[in-house]
Design a protein around this motif. Structure first.
Motif, PDB file in Angstrom:
ATOM      1  N   GLY A 192       0.793  -1.229   0.000  1.00 13.39           N
ATOM      2  CA  GLY A 192       0.000   0.000   0.000  1.00 13.39           C
ATOM      3  C   GLY A 192       0.818   1.268   0.000  1.00 13.39           C
ATOM      4  N   GLY A 193       1.976   1.229  -0.646  1.00 17.10           N
ATOM      5  CA  GLY A 193       2.748   2.460  -0.860  1.00 17.10           C
ATOM      6  C   GLY A 193       2.140   3.225  -2.028  1.00 17.10           C
ATOM      7  N   ILE A 194       2.863   4.213  -2.551  1.00 15.11           N
ATOM      8  CA  ILE A 194       2.320   5.041  -3.635  1.00 15.11           C
ATOM      9  C   ILE A 194       2.027   4.197  -4.875  1.00 15.11           C
ATOM     10  N   SER A 195       2.845   3.171  -5.155  1.00 16.07           N
ATOM     11  CA  SER A 195       2.624   2.344  -6.351  1.00 16.07           C
ATOM     12  C   SER A 195       1.323   1.554  -6.237  1.00 16.07           C
ATOM     13  N   GLY A 196       1.114   0.891  -5.091  1.00 16.82           N
ATOM     14  CA  GLY A 196      -0.109   0.110  -4.887  1.00 16.82           C
ATOM     15  C   GLY A 196      -1.352   0.989  -4.894  1.00 16.82           C
ATOM     16  N   LEU A 206       5.232  -4.754  -4.004  1.00 15.07           N
ATOM     17  CA  LEU A 206       6.226  -5.007  -2.954  1.00 15.07           C
ATOM     18  C   LEU A 206       7.629  -4.777  -3.513  1.00 15.07           C
ATOM     19  N   PRO A 207       8.603  -4.482  -2.641  1.00 15.30           N
ATOM     20  CA  PRO A 207       9.993  -4.492  -3.101  1.00 15.30           C
ATOM     21  C   PRO A 207      10.328  -5.888  -3.641  1.00 15.30           C
ATOM     22  N   ALA A 208      11.213  -5.943  -4.639  1.00 12.91           N
ATOM     23  CA  ALA A 208      11.532  -7.214  -5.306  1.00 12.91           C
ATOM     24  C   ALA A 208      11.883  -8.326  -4.316  1.00 12.91           C
ATOM     25  N   ALA A 209      12.746  -8.029  -3.342  1.00 11.02           N
ATOM     26  CA  ALA A 209      13.197  -9.071  -2.408  1.00 11.02           C
ATOM     27  C   ALA A 209      12.043  -9.585  -1.552  1.00 11.02           C
ATOM     28  N   LEU A 215      -6.761  -4.151  -1.574  1.00 16.20           N
ATOM     29  CA  LEU A 215      -5.379  -3.708  -1.337  1.00 16.20           C
ATOM     30  C   LEU A 215      -4.938  -4.296  -0.008  1.00 16.20           C
ATOM     31  N   LEU A 216      -3.802  -4.973  -0.023  1.00 13.59           N
ATOM     32  CA  LEU A 216      -3.274  -5.610   1.191  1.00 13.59           C
ATOM     33  C   LEU A 216      -1.956  -4.944   1.582  1.00 13.59           C
ATOM     34  N   GLU A 217      -1.950  -4.316   2.735  1.00 16.50           N
ATOM     35  CA  GLU A 217      -0.750  -3.629   3.236  1.00 16.50           C
ATOM     36  C   GLU A 217      -0.339  -4.256   4.557  1.00 16.50           C
ATOM     37  N   ALA A 218       0.957  -4.590   4.678  1.00 11.73           N
ATOM     38  CA  ALA A 218       1.435  -5.290   5.880  1.00 11.73           C
ATOM     39  C   ALA A 218       1.454  -4.395   7.119  1.00 11.73           C
ATOM     40  N   CYS A 269      -5.105  -2.723   6.087  1.00 12.18           N
ATOM     41  CA  CYS A 269      -3.781  -2.628   6.726  1.00 12.18           C
ATOM     42  C   CYS A 269      -3.610  -3.845   7.633  1.00 12.18           C
ATOM     43  N   HIS A 270      -2.414  -4.020   8.212  1.00  9.77           N
ATOM     44  CA  HIS A 270      -2.114  -5.200   9.053  1.00  9.77           C
ATOM     45  C   HIS A 270      -2.431  -6.481   8.290  1.00  9.77           C
ATOM     46  N   ALA A 271      -2.203  -6.485   6.975  1.00 14.48           N
ATOM     47  CA  ALA A 271      -2.557  -7.662   6.166  1.00 14.48           C
ATOM     48  C   ALA A 271      -1.330  -8.121   5.387  1.00 14.48           C
ATOM     49  N   ARG A 272      -0.346  -8.670   6.116  1.00 12.20           N
ATOM     50  CA  ARG A 272       0.907  -9.104   5.476  1.00 12.20           C
ATOM     51  C   ARG A 272       0.676 -10.384   4.683  1.00 12.20           C
ATOM     52  N   LEU A 273       1.169 -10.387   3.448  1.00 14.41           N
ATOM     53  CA  LEU A 273       1.082 -11.592   2.616  1.00 14.41           C
ATOM     54  C   LEU A 273       2.152 -12.576   3.073  1.00 14.41           C
ATOM     55  N   ARG A 274       1.695 -13.791   3.446  1.00 15.76           N
ATOM     56  CA  ARG A 274       2.640 -14.817   3.906  1.00 15.76           C
ATOM     57  C   ARG A 274       3.088 -15.699   2.739  1.00 15.76           C
ATOM     58  N   ARG A 275       2.101 -16.042   1.880  1.00 15.28           N
ATOM     59  CA  ARG A 275       2.416 -16.954   0.784  1.00 15.28           C
ATOM     60  C   ARG A 275       1.466 -16.745  -0.385  1.00 15.28           C
ATOM     61  N   LEU A 276       1.991 -16.975  -1.556  1.00 11.20           N
ATOM     62  CA  LEU A 276       1.215 -16.814  -2.779  1.00 11.20           C
ATOM     63  C   LEU A 276       1.274 -18.153  -3.496  1.00 11.20           C
TER      64      LEU A 276
END
Length: 476
Positions: free
Chosen positions: A10-14, A286-289, A32-35, A253-260
């Motif tokens: 959920g940064g500017i790109s999302g 998300l950042p690439a890493a 939108l899922l933001e960690a 918010c508080h919605a961190r992706l654990r696995r895809l």
């Protein structure tokens, strides 16, 4: 049933991806899922009770080119036009930029006089660097470090001092490791097109302008170097969230992706801490890493490429002083790595945006940038860096370089871990292999954000717009 798109990050790109999805003629269902606990990512502003604004991330956006125009158009659509704070071309923050080298501040040359005679810290007139570029043969390599490219075209000094500092200011990175093809595509293309960078830039390729709006007309007429918003850059993220909510976009918010993982029916299953979500398409902001960590095993070739896109950490120290005057007036100063590797530069925020100084006595707001590619060697592990040490380092720099002896009345220290992706040599091949993998595997996955095609706010918004345009074509 409309298809479901999950936007992760959920940064500017999302947020920009959600904005463009919401404005589609037949919008899909969007989550939108933001960690973290807040939206906006690196757009972070602190507003004090006295009305001062401190920026912890980007502090101004350039209006130029199609991407700059598109961002200003978005600002208008969001109803923020009256909040825009421009820095016109004749403003000292547009005209004056400094380098701190050899223990002194030097104004970067501007205008003809600065080109025709030697201006410290350069030992020869920059005109000769221009002559060198006009005469030097074209490079044959498919990519080159920024430093090697500039040294070859403009000479050692321009590379060692000016471009070294510029890469620290823009990427917090080392110009000897960064790729010219990916970091400065306009320079790379200019040499390709005309054999000379200066000729290539002067003769140009037809510039696209993007969707012109009242703001971009003004920006061109008044030659804005940059602009901000009255409530700080974070108010752009807040306005996007306020635009999206009533349009049925679910912001979590508080919605961190654990696995895809891919289900047999081709949909994505996203595992969160408290359950799962399914989506027809995933947009990763998300950042690439971070994306590499959640991909399924069958996408390991993609994960490997993503892990090779590094990012550096930056400590941002905001300082407010009262009863002082700066020795110079301008945007700020950069410091070449040969002078002090740990200190990237100091931005004179009060010069460009006095509206952010707040009420009460006249104050001077500065932002000291520390670390970047040199964070580890200067301050150790960014996760464990002591705020007191960073504050001390920042205050010492202000004392030595700007002569401000008094203690600041207000200070904020933030360490942004892995905040600026580094496009190292061969980055263009990596992004090509990533695109090829996504196409060959027919993965309903779009990658946007600063890790791929540009680190500026404009670039992030543009990557979101382009991905959404492509994705809407596939969904319907």
């Amino acid at each position: 049933m409309p298809p479901t798109v999950a936007v992760v990050g959920g940064g500017i790109s999302g947020l920009a991806a959600c904005y463009h999805l919401a404005r589609a003629p037949r919008p899909p269902k969007v989550l939108l899922l933001e960690a973290s606990a807040r939206l906006g990512g690196w757009l972070q502003s602190t507003r004090t009770a006295e009305g001062a604004v401190f920026e912890h991330g980007p502090r101004g956006i350039r209006p130029g080119g199609a991407v700059g125009t598109d961002t200003l158009h978005m600002v208008t659509e969001l109803g923020l036009e009256s909040d825009v704070l421009p820095v016109p071309g004749d403003h000292p923050a547009s005209r004056n930029r400094f380098l701190y080298t050899g223990g002194a501040l030097h104004k970067l040359p501007s205008g003809l006089g600065g080109l025709l005679r030697p201006v410290p810290p350069f030992s020869r007139a920059l005109l000769w660097s221009g002559v060198q570029d006009l005469l030097a043969p074209a490079g044959m390599e498919p990519d080159e470090s920024v430093h090697a490219f500039v040294r070859r075209r403009f000479g050692q000094e321009v590379a060692d001092i000016a471009v070294d500092s510029l890469c620290r200011g823009v990427f917090a990175g080392d110009c000897r490791a960064l790729s010219v093809r990916s970091c400065f595509p306009a320079l790379f293309e200019a040499e390709r097109r005309r054999r000379s960078v200066l000729l290539g830039l002067a003769l140009g390729s037809r510039k696209e302008r993007g969707a012109e709006s009242g703001l971009s007309w003004r920006a061109r007429a008044e030659r804005w170097s940059q602009w901000s918003l009255r409530g700080g850059m974070e108010s752009l993220a807040e306005a996007l969230a306020a635009f999206l909510r009533p349009r049925g976009i679910e912001l979590h918010c508080h919605a961190r992706l654990r696995r895809l993982r891919r289900r047999p029916d081709g949909c994505w299953q996203l595992t969160l801490a408290d359950g799962t979500v399914t989506a027809d398409h995933v947009v990763s902001a998300l950042p690439a890493a971070a994306l590499a960590e959640v991909l399924p095993a069958e996408a390991e070739p993609l994960a490997q490429e993503l892990r090779h896109i590094p990012a550096v950490s930056v400590a941002v120290v905001n300082l407010q002083y009262e009863g002082v005057t700066l020795p110079v007036t301008g945007f700020g100063h950069l410091v070449p790595s040969s002078e002090d590797a740990s200190l990237l530069g100091i931005v004179y925020d009060s010069v460009a945006f006095p509206q952010h100084d707040g009420m009460g006595t006249a104050s001077v707001r500065l932002t000291v940038m520390l670390g970047g590619a040199w964070f580890g060697q200067s301050f150790g592990d960014p996760a464990a860096a002591a705020p007191a040490l960073l504050l001390q380092r920042a205050q010492a720099a202000v004392r030595e370089q700007l002569g401000l002896e008094v203690a600041p009345t207000h200070s904020i220290i933030k360490v942004h871990q892995a905040c600026i992706p580094q496009y190292t040599l061969g980055h263009w091949q990596r992004t090509e292999r990533i695109s090829r993998f996504l196409a060959e595997q027919q993965l309903p996955l779009s990658l946007i954000g600063a890790s791929y095609t540009g680190v500026s706010v404009n670039d992030c918004i543009a990557s979101a717009k382009a991905a959404v345009g492509q994705l809407l074509g596939q969904l319907h």
